[in-house]
Design an enzyme around this catalytic site. Structure first.
Site, PDB file in Angstrom:
ATOM      1  N   TYR A 212       0.799  -1.229   0.000  1.00 61.56           N
ATOM      2  CA  TYR A 212       0.000   0.000   0.000  1.00 61.56           C
ATOM      3  C   TYR A 212       0.834   1.282   0.000  1.00 61.56           C
ATOM      4  O   TYR A 212       1.776   1.433   0.784  1.00 61.56           O
ATOM      5  CB  TYR A 212      -0.913   0.036   1.233  1.00 61.56           C
ATOM      6  CG  TYR A 212      -2.167   0.856   1.008  1.00 61.56           C
ATOM      7  CD1 TYR A 212      -3.306   0.270   0.473  1.00 61.56           C
ATOM      8  CD2 TYR A 212      -2.204   2.207   1.296  1.00 61.56           C
ATOM      9  CE1 TYR A 212      -4.452   1.015   0.237  1.00 61.56           C
ATOM     10  CE2 TYR A 212      -3.353   2.965   1.071  1.00 61.56           C
ATOM     11  CZ  TYR A 212      -4.475   2.357   0.536  1.00 61.56           C
ATOM     12  OH  TYR A 212      -5.612   3.096   0.301  1.00 61.56           O
ATOM     13  N   LYS A 221       7.489   8.681  -0.095  1.00 58.96           N
ATOM     14  CA  LYS A 221       7.929   9.033   1.256  1.00 58.96           C
ATOM     15  C   LYS A 221       9.327   8.477   1.548  1.00 58.96           C
ATOM     16  O   LYS A 221      10.125   9.125   2.221  1.00 58.96           O
ATOM     17  CB  LYS A 221       6.927   8.509   2.286  1.00 58.96           C
ATOM     18  CG  LYS A 221       5.495   8.988   2.070  1.00 58.96           C
ATOM     19  CD  LYS A 221       5.378  10.481   2.170  1.00 58.96           C
ATOM     20  CE  LYS A 221       3.919  10.920   2.142  1.00 58.96           C
ATOM     21  NZ  LYS A 221       3.797  12.381   2.180  1.00 58.96           N
ATOM     22  N   HIS A 241       8.297  18.147   3.072  1.00 58.51           N
ATOM     23  CA  HIS A 241       6.926  17.641   2.897  1.00 58.51           C
ATOM     24  C   HIS A 241       6.014  18.842   2.622  1.00 58.51           C
ATOM     25  O   HIS A 241       5.242  19.259   3.470  1.00 58.51           O
ATOM     26  CB  HIS A 241       6.533  16.910   4.191  1.00 58.51           C
ATOM     27  CG  HIS A 241       5.240  16.169   4.124  1.00 58.51           C
ATOM     28  ND1 HIS A 241       4.525  15.837   5.243  1.00 58.51           N
ATOM     29  CD2 HIS A 241       4.534  15.669   3.077  1.00 58.51           C
ATOM     30  CE1 HIS A 241       3.433  15.172   4.897  1.00 58.51           C
ATOM     31  NE2 HIS A 241       3.414  15.065   3.590  1.00 58.51           N
ATOM     32  N   ARG A 380      -7.623   6.022  -1.767  1.00 57.81           N
ATOM     33  CA  ARG A 380      -6.745   6.935  -2.504  1.00 57.81           C
ATOM     34  C   ARG A 380      -7.065   6.979  -3.988  1.00 57.81           C
ATOM     35  O   ARG A 380      -7.574   6.010  -4.560  1.00 57.81           O
ATOM     36  CB  ARG A 380      -5.290   6.459  -2.362  1.00 57.81           C
ATOM     37  CG  ARG A 380      -4.760   6.498  -0.944  1.00 57.81           C
ATOM     38  CD  ARG A 380      -4.366   7.897  -0.562  1.00 57.81           C
ATOM     39  NE  ARG A 380      -3.865   7.999   0.792  1.00 57.81           N
ATOM     40  CZ  ARG A 380      -2.974   8.902   1.183  1.00 57.81           C
ATOM     41  NH1 ARG A 380      -2.463   9.759   0.323  1.00 57.81           N
ATOM     42  NH2 ARG A 380      -2.597   8.972   2.447  1.00 57.81           N
TER      43      ARG A 380
HETATM   44  C1  OXD Z   1       0.797  11.623   3.891  1.00 56.15           C
HETATM   45  C2  OXD Z   1       0.578  11.319   2.466  1.00 56.15           C
HETATM   46  O1  OXD Z   1       0.397  10.808   4.750  1.00 56.15           O
HETATM   47  O2  OXD Z   1       0.937  12.168   1.626  1.00 56.15           O
HETATM   48  O3  OXD Z   1       1.341  12.676   4.186  1.00 56.15           O
HETATM   49  O4  OXD Z   1       0.089  10.230   2.156  1.00 56.15           O
HETATM   50 MN    MN Z   2       2.102  13.738   2.428  1.00 61.58          MN
END
Ligand code: OXD
Ligand code: MN
Length: 596
Positions: A212, A221, A241, A380
């Site tokens: 996922y 990330k 971020h 999502r």
């Molecule tokens: C978060 C994402 O959790 O972008 O920041 O999915």
């Molecule tokens: Mn994010």
């Protein structure tokens, strides 16, 4: 069997090593073409893991297993020789220990499956700010998502050449197939076997057991934030971020804003916001990550390293984010959304009445009278950024866009005003370091349910957060008077009875315009203990029906509440021990003395 090898010996060797360890049936090198994407999607349709949608061209729905629905922060590691390098905000294991555990899991883990080798670029291919990654995965779902979220393909291998550097990203869903064993539609490993591991000393990522999102699409990330933040510290740039947007005034003056908010604060909505102030225009450069470098003119330039949006679906509507909705009409992947009877997706908070009947994210019949939600809260969409109607024409400019303004923020029902400006760079770093969001509905005046999420990087900083604060201070010293101005916002103020004080969405442009005017020295402000605040007359409220009392409340600084806030900030800062920069200690002392 393999279809290819590259010219890069180091890469070929790594692919061979991984294949020896994971023993896939086949090795397939991805070329990034549409044919490849279509072929893999067709394969997943034939195995019932992808559901084609009648209502959206070339779009597909996936349902994950209920145990694999989100990033797993508990299972995410920054693995360094010494724990102090990872710092107090990260899970830590020694590399030798973590690698031994994971090698055991990786042994034979791709049996019965194809191993895909995905060459990808974070950032426009060949940009001086871009980095090359190679993801090895046994999930065709990951390959298709990476096609949308990053730039995949043979061109990347050309840029990599014989001796180029790449970031190796190894991913397995951790579900080998015995001969004759029937596959399930979302294979993965149980929670206690999931590991999302980063080895910053080697720029290496090892992920096991989850299919996922951020656990599996390793460019996002894992690479673009956790590993990139360490590289950025080493190499003197910034990996943040942050969304990036361009605001253009009626006179045609452009301002570039990079903004960091914790999850669930409407980052994608702000990135695509449509200003309600006549004549102002907003365009989206990126909605989640910003890589920034100081260029020869002394200014900070940003690129969005991603090529798509991996957005939270529930709550997205023509009301909250029309530009996102218009980005989702075709060529998208939806995960854990509900399926309507006419072959479309649906989620809570979408426009109009809920469907009378749908299939929920678990594959069961659903109707509005059911107490369970139809779409998972972390359902999502994966959408190509180029499909966004307000994507900035410079979003793929390899040189990036010059940043004028940084914004931090969080979700706070009380205490924190609508907008304030830092007195200087160090004060701005202090605001970033103290950023916080409420995790549940707040009690007015209470700060008990706050999560401090410095720079919205708590889950994403690949090294000691104390050193990260120092890196921000150092960047300010380098930028000098060319440094972006720093602001803090809170769109989420409520009255004691729980009514929203601020309309949000397009009206957030009113706070952004004040920031732009401050940059140009055109708007006034009041000096308060916490920073510069606009007076009512400094902020454009034309056409907005909001009472004077509400505005006064939104722009109020209550010193007694801020004194409580300071206690919480002190406790938060204490965890960083001797890695905590003296210059931030000084900021805290100054705030205290301003509060009296
Ligand atoms: C978060 C994402 O959790 O972008 O920041 O999915
Ligand atoms: Mn994010």
């Amino acid at each position: 069997m393999t279809n290819f090898t590259s010219k890069n010996e180091k890469l070929n060797q790594w692919v061979q090593e991984v294949s020896k360890m994971c023993t896939p049936d086949n090795i397939y090198w991805c070329n990034g073409t549409k044919e490849e994407y279509d072929k893999l999607m067709n394969l997943m349709v034939s195995t019932n893991s992808a559901i084609p949608l009648n209502k959206r061209k070339n779009s597909f729905l996936f349902r994950s297993t209920p145990s694999d629905v989100a990033r797993v922060e508990d299972r995410t590691y920054i693995s360094t020789e010494d724990q102090s390098e990872a710092g107090p905000t990260n899970n830590w294991l020694k590399p030798s220990e973590l690698k031994a555990t994971m090698k055991n899991l990786y042994n034979g883990c791709m049996k019965g499956r194809t191993m895909y080798v995905i060459p990808f670029s974070m950032g426009p291919i060949g940009s001086p700010l871009a980095k090359i990654g190679i993801e090895i995965t046994d999930s065709p779902y990951v390959v298709c998502n990476m096609h949308i979220m990053t730039r995949v393909g043979t061109k990347v291998l050309e840029v990599l050449g014989k001796d180029g550097e790449f970031i190796p990203c190894l991913h397995s869903i951790g579900a080998p197939l015995e001969p004759g064993q029937k596959d399930v539609s979302w294979p993965c490993a149980p929670m206690e076997k999931k590991y999302i591991s980063h080895f910053p000393a080697e720029n290496l990522i090892w992920s096991y057991g989850s299919g996922y999102g951020g656990n599996a699409l390793l460019g996002k990330k894992c690479l673009a934030l956790r590993i990139a933040s360490v590289m950025a510290k080493r190499e003197g740039w910034m990996a943040e971020h942050m969304l990036i947007l361009r605001l253009t005034s009626p006179e045609g003056r452009q301002y570039h804003i990079a903004a960091a908010f914790p999850s669930a604060c409407g980052k994608t909505n702000l990135a695509m916001m449509q200003p309600t102030i006549p004549g102002w225009k907003c365009e989206c450069v990126g909605d989640d990550i910003s890589w920034m470098k100081v260029k020869s003119d002394g200014r900070l330039y940003a690129i969005n390293p991603e090529a798509g949006f991996f957005g939270v679906a529930p709550g997205t509507s023509y009301n909250s984010n029309p530009m996102a909705m218009d980005s989702l009409k075709e060529n998208c992947i939806f995960t854990n959304c509900a399926l309507t009877d006419d072959g479309d997706i649906w989620w809570e908070g979408m426009d109009g009445a809920p469907p009378k009947h749908a299939i929920d994210w678990k594959g069961n019949d659903w109707s509005p009278d059911k107490k369970d939600v139809a779409a998972h809260a972390n359902a999502r969409f994966t959408a190509p950024a180029a499909q966004c109607p307000v994507i900035c024409k410079d979003w793929e400019n390899p040189e990036g866009v010059p940043i004028d303004i940084f914004v931090f923020g969080g979700r706070r029902a009380s205490v924190v005003p609508l907008v304030h400006q830092a007195y200087n760079w160090d004060h701005g770093v202090f605001l970033g370091a103290t950023a916080a969001s409420e995790t549940t509905a707040a009690n007015i005046g209470s700060i008990g349910n706050l999560r401090r999420d410095p720079f919205a990087m708590k889950p994403f900083c690949g090294y000691n957060m104390g050193d990260y604060f120092q890196h921000w201070i150092d960047m300010g010293d380098r930028l000098g008077d060319k440094a972006p101005k720093i602001f803090y916002v809170n769109w989420f103020r409520k009255t004691e009875s729980g009514r929203w004080l601020w309309p949000g969405f397009g009206d957030n442009s009113r706070a952004l315009k004040w920031m732009c005017d401050r940059v140009d020295g055109k708007a006034g402000a009041l000096e308060t203990p916490i920073g510069f605040l606009p007076r009512i007359s400094d902020i454009n409220l034309e056409g907005l029906s909001i009472s004077n009392d509400d505005i006064l409340e939104l722009l109020k600084v209550d010193s007694s509440l801020w004194k409580l806030e300071v206690q919480d900030i002190e406790a938060h800062f204490a965890q960083f021990g001797n890695r905590f920069p003296d210059r931030l200690k000084k900021q805290l002392e100054q705030l205290k003395s301003r509060l009296g």
